[in-house]
Structures are given as structure tokens and as C-alpha cells.
Design a protein around this motif. Structure first.
Motif, PDB file in Angstrom:
ATOM      1  N   ASN A  28       0.831  -1.215   0.000  1.00 35.98           N
ATOM      2  CA  ASN A  28       0.000   0.000   0.000  1.00 35.98           C
ATOM      3  C   ASN A  28       0.862   1.261   0.000  1.00 35.98           C
ATOM      4  OD1 ASN A  28      -2.662   1.472   0.532  1.00 35.98           O
ATOM      5  ND2 ASN A  28      -1.420   2.124   2.262  1.00 35.98           N
ATOM      6  N   HIS A  88      -3.843   5.168  -5.127  1.00 34.97           N
ATOM      7  CA  HIS A  88      -4.912   5.438  -4.168  1.00 34.97           C
ATOM      8  C   HIS A  88      -4.911   6.870  -3.646  1.00 34.97           C
ATOM      9  CE1 HIS A  88      -1.697   4.684  -1.154  1.00 34.97           C
ATOM     10  NE2 HIS A  88      -2.463   5.271  -0.289  1.00 34.97           N
ATOM     11  N   HIS A  96      -6.354   9.866   0.117  1.00 32.10           N
ATOM     12  CA  HIS A  96      -5.734  11.061   0.707  1.00 32.10           C
ATOM     13  C   HIS A  96      -6.191  12.304  -0.060  1.00 32.10           C
ATOM     14  CE1 HIS A  96      -3.394   8.124   2.849  1.00 32.10           C
ATOM     15  NE2 HIS A  96      -2.868   7.660   1.728  1.00 32.10           N
ATOM     16  N   ASP A 120      -4.985   5.517   5.687  1.00 37.12           N
ATOM     17  CA  ASP A 120      -4.646   4.212   5.092  1.00 37.12           C
ATOM     18  C   ASP A 120      -5.146   3.048   5.940  1.00 37.12           C
ATOM     19  OD1 ASP A 120      -3.109   4.767   2.692  1.00 37.12           O
ATOM     20  OD2 ASP A 120      -1.632   5.671   4.038  1.00 37.12           O
TER      21      ASP A 120
HETATM   22 FE   LIG Z   1      -1.816   5.894   1.574  1.00 40.39          FE
END
Ligand SMILES: [Fe+2]
Length: 300
Positions: free
Chosen positions: A123, A129, A134, A251
Motif C-alpha cells: 500500500n 490510491h 488522501h 490508510d
Molecule cells: Fe496511503
């Protein structure tokens, strides 16, 4: 309690992070779990860490460490205490920037995550992502494209290296005042650690360093220890820490909802969209090393 997972030989010989040095009090027992083993640790009157297999000690007990004779190997580095259940190398992997005198180095907390260490590394490597997880910090729509970048496994340094990673970020760092296209370099110099270099808003000739050191408590639960080594002459340490904790806090729920929690090493196990180029290189590197802890190894 679930059955402990077997520790593969490579993982056994690695240095494993357990705690920030400055959060480990002198003469007071601290306890944690590492690779399914109960361990205890503290610092002696000189401040030197001592780590051992926990027997009947309780967290918070005072202890005279001269009574501890069966000790696990210990090294300190990057503000953290590291130990091992096997025969670890003489040195930790290098982060030379940490020694630069004008950097602000700080541990940014140790956060429990209900996922495997390899999932968390993967990740950390994934830029795709950013706009969704974020939002308005490390990414924003419509800037969702992960541009072409380079990945190699350095034989000499035994690490995965991703370079020329570029991404538009509304607020790349606490010191950023406007959106910029940031450039990232990712290193994976340890199966459960990654070091990220990113454009520094304050000095275009240098890079901020953010590292994640993962303590596999079990194959599916991890403590993530964060390091920042920044060029930032204006922000306070509290603010810099909070920024990083905000990012990681975003996360954490994503990671905890990923299944399977162990990282599948078979390249056919997940779609190529999820497992992008750096993820594929990381999985292959783990597989070639023979890391099984926290993974679903390839069927042989
Ligand atoms: Fe992240």
C-alpha cells in the motif's frame, strides 16, 4: 488465539523493529508481540536497549536488567530499537540522509494495523490510491493518472527500487503552499520496510524522507512505525508528526478491509490493476527470497 505461523528462515534472520528508542523508558518493562512470540524489552541505566523472550514480566514492571542473561540481539537505528530471533546482519539497511545535520528527524508514532506487513508495504508503494484515500492532500481528482515509472531490483543492494514516480499533489507536505507535481523514489531495502524520497517543497535540490518500518506481530497484525527525516525550517515537530499520522490514519481502515490479509505472491492471484509494477516487483522479490511470513506463497 490463532495458531502461530511458522517463521521462515529469512525472516528469522532479519532485524525487526519493535519500538522508538525515546519512547522506551529506562528500567521499566515494555512488552510486545513479534512474529507470534511474546517479547519484553527495556533500556538499562546507560540507555542501551535490552530485549528478551518474555516470561512472567508484566508491562510497566520495574526491572534490574542485570538479571536478564538470555538476551536477544539488539541494534538501534533511525530512532528505533530492532531485534532478531536469528543471526541478523552486522548493520541495518542504510538511510544516509538521516545523518544530515540540518534535517528534522522524528519518529511519528507506532500504529497497530489489522493487516500483514507485506500488505502495508505494498500500500505504501501504491500511488494510485492518493486521490481517493488522501483526497486534497496527496492527490485530487481529476489528477488520477499514475504516470509511467521505472522499477528495478538492485542485486548489489538487495532492494526494490522504483524511480521517476510522479504525481500531482494538492498538499505534498506540511510546508507546501500550493499543488505541485511531486517526484517520488521508493526503496524497499527490507521485506517489511520501505523508504520514500519525495520532492521537498522548501528546497528543490533535496528530498524529504519518509520511512515505514513494520513490526509483524502476527502474520495478519502489524505495528507500523513511522519515520520522517525532513527539510522543514518552519513547522513544529508536533505538526509534522500530526500530518504523517493523518495520512496513515487514512490508510489504516483501507488496509484493514483488504482480503486476504496476507499478501498473495502468485502473480495471477490478483488483477494487474491492483498489483501494479512496483507491487509485482515486490511480490516477486519476496517470493525469490523465500519470505512466507505474512504472505500466501506461490504453490510449488
Ligand atoms: Fe496511503
Amino acid at each position: 488465539m490463532t495458531t502461530p505461523s511458522p517463521i521462515d528462515a529469512v525472516t528469522r534472520d532479519l532485524w525487526q523493529v519493535i519500538a522508538a528508542v525515546d519512547e522506551t523508558p529506562v528500567g521499566i518493562v515494555q512488552t510486545t508481540l513479534l512474529l507470534d512470540q511474546r517479547i519484553a524489552f527495556s533500556r538499562d541505566t546507560e540507555g542501551t536497549p535490552v530485549v528478551w523472550l518474555r516470561t512472567n514480566e508484566e508491562h510497566g514492571d520495574t526491572i534490574d536488567l542485570t538479571s536478564i542473561t538470555a538476551r536477544l540481539p539488539v541494534i538501534t537505528g533511525y530512532g528505533y530499537i530492532w531485534t532478531s530471533f536469528g543471526n541478523p546482519p552486522d548493520h541495518l539497511f542504510p538511510i544516509p540522509e538521516y545523518a544530515e545535520s540540518d534535517r528534522v528527524n522524528m519518529s511519528c508514532g507506532s500504529i497497530g494495523v489489522g493487516s500483514s506487513a507485506p500488505r502495508i508495504v505494498e500500500n505504501f508503494l501504491d500511488m494510485g490510491h492518493f486521490p481517493y484515500v488522501h483526497t486534497d492532500i496527496l492527490g485530487a481528482e481529476p489528477h488520477t493518472e499514475v504516470k509511467e515509472y521505472d522499477v528495478e531490483v538492485s542485486e548489489e543492494r538487495d532492494e526494490v527500487l522504483a524511480t521517476r514516480c510522479r504525481f500531482f499533489q494538492p498538499r505534498a507536505a506540511l510546508s507546501a503552499t500550493e499543488g505541485i507535481e511531486v517526484e517520488y523514489i521508493y526503496r524497499v531495502p527490507h521485506p517489511f520496510c520501505s523508504v520514500l524520497y519525495k520532492s521537498c517543497p522548501e528546497d528543490v535540490t533535496r528530498q524529504d524522507v519518509i520511512a515505514i518500518f513494520l513490526q509483524p506481530m502476527t502474520a495478519e497484525t502489524t505495528r507500523a512505525h513511522l519515520l520522517q527525516s525532513m527539510i522543514d525550517s518552519t513547522s513544529t515537530i508536533t505538526d509534522l508528526r500530526r500530518f504523517q499520522q493523518t495520512i496513515f490514519g487514512q490508510d489504516k481502515p483501507i488496509l484493514e478491509n483488504q482480503y486476504p490479509k496476507r499478501l498473495p505472491l502468485d502473480p495471477r492471484a490478483e488483477t494487474p490493476i491492483r498489483a501494479d509494477k512496483s507491487a509485482i516487483a515486490y511480490r516477486r522479490w519476496l517470493s525469490q527470497k523465500g519470505i512466507t511470513y505474512g504472505t500466501i506463497p506461490m504453490a510449488s
